[in-house]
Enzyme design. Structure first.
Site, PDB file in Angstrom:
ATOM      1  N   GLU A   1      10.313  -2.712  12.091  1.00 50.58           N
ATOM      2  CA  GLU A   1       9.951  -1.680  11.124  1.00 50.58           C
ATOM      3  C   GLU A   1       8.794  -0.845  11.683  1.00 50.58           C
ATOM      4  OE1 GLU A   1       9.688  -1.593   6.393  1.00 50.58           O
ATOM      5  OE2 GLU A   1       8.097  -2.788   7.288  1.00 50.58           O
TER       6      GLU A   1
ATOM      7  N   CYS B   1       9.893   2.131   2.063  1.00 55.60           N
ATOM      8  CA  CYS B   1      10.605   0.916   2.467  1.00 55.60           C
ATOM      9  C   CYS B   1      12.056   1.199   2.806  1.00 55.60           C
ATOM     10  CB  CYS B   1      10.508  -0.142   1.384  1.00 55.60           C
ATOM     11  SG  CYS B   1      11.170   0.395  -0.195  1.00 55.60           S
TER      12      CYS B   1
ATOM     13  N   LYS C   1      -1.694  -7.601  -8.655  1.00 54.16           N
ATOM     14  CA  LYS C   1      -2.633  -7.584  -7.521  1.00 54.16           C
ATOM     15  C   LYS C   1      -2.151  -6.510  -6.564  1.00 54.16           C
ATOM     16  CE  LYS C   1      -3.500  -8.651  -3.730  1.00 54.16           C
ATOM     17  NZ  LYS C   1      -3.819  -7.641  -2.693  1.00 54.16           N
ATOM     18  N   PRO C   2      -2.707  -5.291  -6.703  1.00 52.22           N
ATOM     19  CA  PRO C   2      -2.295  -4.231  -5.776  1.00 52.22           C
ATOM     20  C   PRO C   2      -2.896  -4.436  -4.388  1.00 52.22           C
ATOM     21  CG  PRO C   2      -3.817  -3.365  -7.446  1.00 52.22           C
ATOM     22  CD  PRO C   2      -3.710  -4.842  -7.666  1.00 52.22           C
TER      23      PRO C   2
ATOM     24  N   GLY D   1       6.389  -6.237  -0.320  1.00 51.77           N
ATOM     25  CA  GLY D   1       5.517  -6.169   0.844  1.00 51.77           C
ATOM     26  C   GLY D   1       6.267  -6.517   2.110  1.00 51.77           C
TER      27      GLY D   1
ATOM     28  N   TRP E   1       0.797  -1.231   0.000  1.00 52.34           N
ATOM     29  CA  TRP E   1       0.000   0.000   0.000  1.00 52.34           C
ATOM     30  C   TRP E   1       0.822   1.270   0.000  1.00 52.34           C
ATOM     31  CZ3 TRP E   1       1.390   2.526   4.424  1.00 52.34           C
ATOM     32  CH2 TRP E   1       1.753   1.756   5.524  1.00 52.34           C
ATOM     33  N   ASN E   2       2.121   1.179   0.264  1.00 49.02           N
ATOM     34  CA  ASN E   2       2.845   2.441   0.411  1.00 49.02           C
ATOM     35  C   ASN E   2       3.297   3.042  -0.915  1.00 49.02           C
ATOM     36  OD1 ASN E   2       4.836   0.433   0.119  1.00 49.02           O
ATOM     37  ND2 ASN E   2       6.351   1.774   1.027  1.00 49.02           N
TER      38      ASN E   2
ATOM     39  N   GLU F   1      10.785  -8.263  -2.396  1.00 49.88           N
ATOM     40  CA  GLU F   1      11.245  -6.924  -1.977  1.00 49.88           C
ATOM     41  C   GLU F   1      10.527  -6.605  -0.676  1.00 49.88           C
ATOM     42  OE1 GLU F   1      13.461  -5.111  -3.579  1.00 49.88           O
ATOM     43  OE2 GLU F   1      13.647  -6.359  -5.350  1.00 49.88           O
ATOM     44  N   LEU F   2      11.215  -6.751   0.445  1.00 49.59           N
ATOM     45  CA  LEU F   2      10.519  -6.724   1.736  1.00 49.59           C
ATOM     46  C   LEU F   2      10.884  -5.490   2.575  1.00 49.59           C
ATOM     47  CD1 LEU F   2      10.888 -10.552   2.456  1.00 49.59           C
ATOM     48  CD2 LEU F   2       9.146  -9.371   1.106  1.00 49.59           C
TER      49      LEU F   2
HETATM   50  P1  NAD Z   1       1.768  -6.952   3.070  1.00 51.24           P
HETATM   51  O1  NAD Z   1       2.798  -8.007   3.029  1.00 51.24           O
HETATM   52  O2  NAD Z   1       0.773  -6.966   4.153  1.00 51.24           O
HETATM   53  O3  NAD Z   1       0.934  -6.918   1.716  1.00 51.24           O
HETATM   54  C1  NAD Z   1       1.578  -6.797   0.455  1.00 51.24           C
HETATM   55  C2  NAD Z   1       0.665  -7.385  -0.611  1.00 51.24           C
HETATM   56  O4  NAD Z   1       0.560  -8.796  -0.400  1.00 51.24           O
HETATM   57  C3  NAD Z   1      -0.756  -6.851  -0.597  1.00 51.24           C
HETATM   58  O5  NAD Z   1      -1.180  -6.697  -1.922  1.00 51.24           O
HETATM   59  C4  NAD Z   1      -1.523  -7.952   0.114  1.00 51.24           C
HETATM   60  O6  NAD Z   1      -2.889  -7.988  -0.236  1.00 51.24           O
HETATM   61  C5  NAD Z   1      -0.808  -9.179  -0.397  1.00 51.24           C
HETATM   62  N1  NAD Z   1      -0.930 -10.383   0.440  1.00 51.24           N
HETATM   63  C6  NAD Z   1      -1.205 -10.472   1.749  1.00 51.24           C
HETATM   64  N2  NAD Z   1      -1.199 -11.768   2.143  1.00 51.24           N
HETATM   65  C7  NAD Z   1      -0.897 -12.501   1.054  1.00 51.24           C
HETATM   66  C8  NAD Z   1      -0.719 -13.894   0.815  1.00 51.24           C
HETATM   67  N3  NAD Z   1      -0.833 -14.791   1.784  1.00 51.24           N
HETATM   68  N4  NAD Z   1      -0.385 -14.299  -0.427  1.00 51.24           N
HETATM   69  C9  NAD Z   1      -0.241 -13.399  -1.424  1.00 51.24           C
HETATM   70  N5  NAD Z   1      -0.414 -12.070  -1.266  1.00 51.24           N
HETATM   71  C10 NAD Z   1      -0.728 -11.622  -0.036  1.00 51.24           C
HETATM   72  O7  NAD Z   1       2.601  -5.573   3.054  1.00 51.24           O
HETATM   73  P2  NAD Z   1       2.018  -4.112   3.183  1.00 51.24           P
HETATM   74  O8  NAD Z   1       1.671  -3.865   4.610  1.00 51.24           O
HETATM   75  O9  NAD Z   1       1.020  -3.874   2.126  1.00 51.24           O
HETATM   76  O10 NAD Z   1       3.289  -3.249   2.769  1.00 51.24           O
HETATM   77  C11 NAD Z   1       4.208  -2.696   3.637  1.00 51.24           C
HETATM   78  C12 NAD Z   1       5.498  -3.468   3.599  1.00 51.24           C
HETATM   79  O11 NAD Z   1       6.039  -3.454   2.278  1.00 51.24           O
HETATM   80  C13 NAD Z   1       6.547  -2.844   4.478  1.00 51.24           C
HETATM   81  O12 NAD Z   1       7.195  -3.846   5.198  1.00 51.24           O
HETATM   82  C14 NAD Z   1       7.502  -2.204   3.483  1.00 51.24           C
HETATM   83  O13 NAD Z   1       8.804  -2.034   3.952  1.00 51.24           O
HETATM   84  C15 NAD Z   1       7.426  -3.172   2.358  1.00 51.24           C
HETATM   85  N6  NAD Z   1       7.911  -2.573   1.122  1.00 51.24           N
HETATM   86  C16 NAD Z   1       9.085  -3.032   0.579  1.00 51.24           C
HETATM   87  C17 NAD Z   1       9.580  -2.449  -0.573  1.00 51.24           C
HETATM   88  C18 NAD Z   1      10.854  -2.920  -1.197  1.00 51.24           C
HETATM   89  O14 NAD Z   1      11.070  -2.600  -2.351  1.00 51.24           O
HETATM   90  N7  NAD Z   1      11.705  -3.658  -0.484  1.00 51.24           N
HETATM   91  C19 NAD Z   1       8.881  -1.401  -1.184  1.00 51.24           C
HETATM   92  C20 NAD Z   1       7.698  -0.977  -0.607  1.00 51.24           C
HETATM   93  C21 NAD Z   1       7.216  -1.563   0.554  1.00 51.24           C
END
Ligand code: NAD
Length: 512
Positions: free
Chosen positions: A377, A281, A174-175, A225, A150-151, A247-248
């Site tokens: 984080e 991130c 899948k956003p 994510g 979402w960010n 990319e976490l």
């Molecule tokens: P999240 O892991 O909760 O969700 C990310 C995506 O995964 C969403 O679209 C969500 O619907 C989906 N998802 C959730 N459960 C799933 C499953 N079991 N299987 C498949 N898809 C699933 O993350 P978030 O809270 O949306 O995002 C924030 C995180 O993303 C932070 O930790 C941030 O640091 C990280 N991030 C990393 C980068 C990078 O490039 N390293 C960039 C941006 C954000």
């Protein structure tokens, strides 16, 4: 984003999610979550469209990206407004992170993908050089699933999508359910650019939809994510034996040495910590500053942060927290730190003047690694500052983390800054700059430790959406291979003699 609450289930059985603005708390829309059947249909459409798409030349694919870039420029207000409505971030951030970076991505990969993926002729080493010709062809993987957080709903979906498409794949994106409308703008953009049906597909929904995408028969998952979801994706991809790039999250350190220009380093640190309301991130989440300048540096940071404007409309610097769940995490980290002795120098909690999800821009000191704010984080507008006695101590503390995404060093002596950078266990490090790696495709972007697997962007990123297939051609049309059988002791002896000459003598080793 927003605040996400379950809505009614539709007559045909799809769950819905209702979204409210994080800035105003007013409703901003609703999405229907794609079911397993919807996801399967999207992947099927992508699969059917892929052969024709990959058969296009790079120039033809680039023309679609050029059209998308023009549409993005023309319709930028629409994208900006959508991103602002669901995130409550500052307008400058939508312009820079989504429009500027989006145009750059579309233009860069349209221009450069062919160069990254042109067949590579390799000269085999040793005796093989006289016998074989090797060419590596970069073959598209097929259908790529792109799952984003979402960010950065627009840019993270667009940038990964462009790279996968230019490499000849089709995409199902899948956003995040928290910011679905910004993600959907990428589909609108490619539709308006006239991309053939099935080439770029988008499914809306939450984790269930994302999990269905991983299981739907795609050839790779490009996931951005959290670490928690990243582990689940890795497990599912492992079971299905498909590759994934993860990319976490991160807990990026900043190191400030004694010789810096304090106003510059302080302003740079503030920018790195507050961009996207700290929900970036590779934003800076902890600062280690040499003790001899710590007081002056901290005073300057506090002065700058206290002057930052926070609002829910008009011109401001620090926006909303995009997601109510994230707000809870930030408050938890702040409370934990304060209960363990941290001192708040400015900010320190919810903004009482705004009804939306707002944390005041905050600076805290007297923090240590027993606190969540220094180890987990936080993803919020907070700078924790720690004075250190030596650069060694700064490096040790910077590396005292399970994460390893990015990092920053402020050091007037560039060479020493680079030396310090090389000792930080992070995917990338910026010296005298802030978190720019993602915006420079020549710099492969990705995390170490819990921050991810694989790298995105540039040559490495585009090749990551391909299988490098070596094609080996025998220079003598297979005459030698045709003589493989029957095995004979005479040939065995000859081979053993060759082994002795090749690797048992200096001249042989030189030749081989
Ligand atoms: P999240 O892991 O909760 O969700 C990310 C995506 O995964 C969403 O679209 C969500 O619907 C989906 N998802 C959730 N459960 C799933 C499953 N079991 N299987 C498949 N898809 C699933 O993350 P978030 O809270 O949306 O995002 C924030 C995180 O993303 C932070 O930790 C941030 O640091 C990280 N991030 C990393 C980068 C990078 O490039 N390293 C960039 C941006 C954000």
């Amino acid at each position: 984003m927003a605040i996400v609450t379950p809505g009614e289930t539709t007559a045909d059985g799809r769950r819905t999610l209702r979204l409210a603005s994080p800035a105003t708390l007013e409703p901003i829309g609703e999405i229907e979550c794609a079911t397993e059947a919807d996801v399967t249909a999207a992947v099927r459409a992508a699969r059917e469209a892929q052969p024709a798409w990959s058969a296009l030349s790079f120039d033809e694919r680039a023309r679609y990206m050029d059209r998308a870039r023009k549409v993005l420029i023309e319709r930028q207000e629409e994208v900006i407004e959508t991103v602002l409505a669901e995130s409550g971030k500052a307008r400058a951030e939508a312009i820079n992170m989504d429009i500027f970076a989006g145009c750059d991505s579309l233009c860069y990969y349209a221009k450069n993908a062919e160069r990254f993926l042109r067949p590579q002729h390799k000269r085999p080493h040793g005796m093989m050089r006289f016998l074989k010709k090797v060419t590596v062809f970069y073959q598209p993987l097929g259908v790529v699933g792109v799952i984003t957080p979402w960010n950065g709903p627009f840019i993270l979906t667009l940038n990964a999508g462009v790279q996968a498409l230019m490499a000849g794949n089709t995409v199902v994106a899948k956003p995040s359910e928290v910011t679905p409308f910004g993600g959907a703008k990428v589909r609108d953009l490619f539709d308006a650019a006239g991309l053939p049906d099935g080439v770029f597909n988008l499914v809306e929904g939450d984790g269930e939809t994302g999990a269905a995408l991983v299981e739907a028969g795609v050839d790779k998952i490009h996931f951005t994510g959290s670490v928690r979801t990243g582990r689940k994706i890795a497990e599912a991809c492992g079971r299905r034996l498909i590759p994934c790039t993860l990319e976490l999250g991160g807990k990026d350190p900043t190191i400030v040495t004694s010789d810096v220009d304090i106003p510059t380093a302080a302003a740079g640190t503030v920018a790195a910590s507050f961009m996207n309301t700290g929900q970036f991130c590779c934003g800076s989440e902890r600062v280690y500053v040499m003790s001899d300048i710590a007081e002056e540096f901290t005073d300057e940071v506090v002065r700058l942060v206290a002057a930052m404007r926070q609002a829910d409309h008009g011109e401001f610097d620090v926006g909303a927290i995009f997601w109510d769940k994230q707000l809870e995490i930030i408050e938890d980290h702040l409370n934990d730190a304060v209960s363990k002795g941290a001192k708040v120098l400015t900010g320190g909690g919810r903004n009482p003047d705004l009804k939306g999800l707002y944390i005041e821009p905050t600076v805290i000191t007297d923090v240590d690694h027993s606190m969540k704010i220094m180890t987990e984080e936080t993803f919020g507008p907070i700078i924790p500052i720690v004075p250190v006695e030596s650069e060694e101590e700064a490096i040790r503390l910077a590396n005292d983390t399970t994460y390893g995404l990015s990092s920053t060093v402020w050091c007037n002596d560039e060479a020493r800054g680079v030396e310090i950078a090389r000792r930080i266990q992070a995917g990338s490090t910026c010296v005298n700059d802030m978190a720019v790696t993602y915006g420079i495709p020549e710099a492969p972007f990705g995390g170490r430790k819990d921050s991810g697997i694989g790298q995105a962007n540039g040559e490495v990123g585009v090749r990551g959406f391909c299988h490098p297939q070596p094609v080996i051609v025998d220079r003598f049309k297979g005459k030698q291979t045709a003589q493989t059988y029957p095995y004979s002791s005479k040939n065995d002896k000859l081979t053993q003699r060759i082994i002795k000459i090749l690797w048992g003598t200096p001249i042989g080793r030189w030749l081989s």
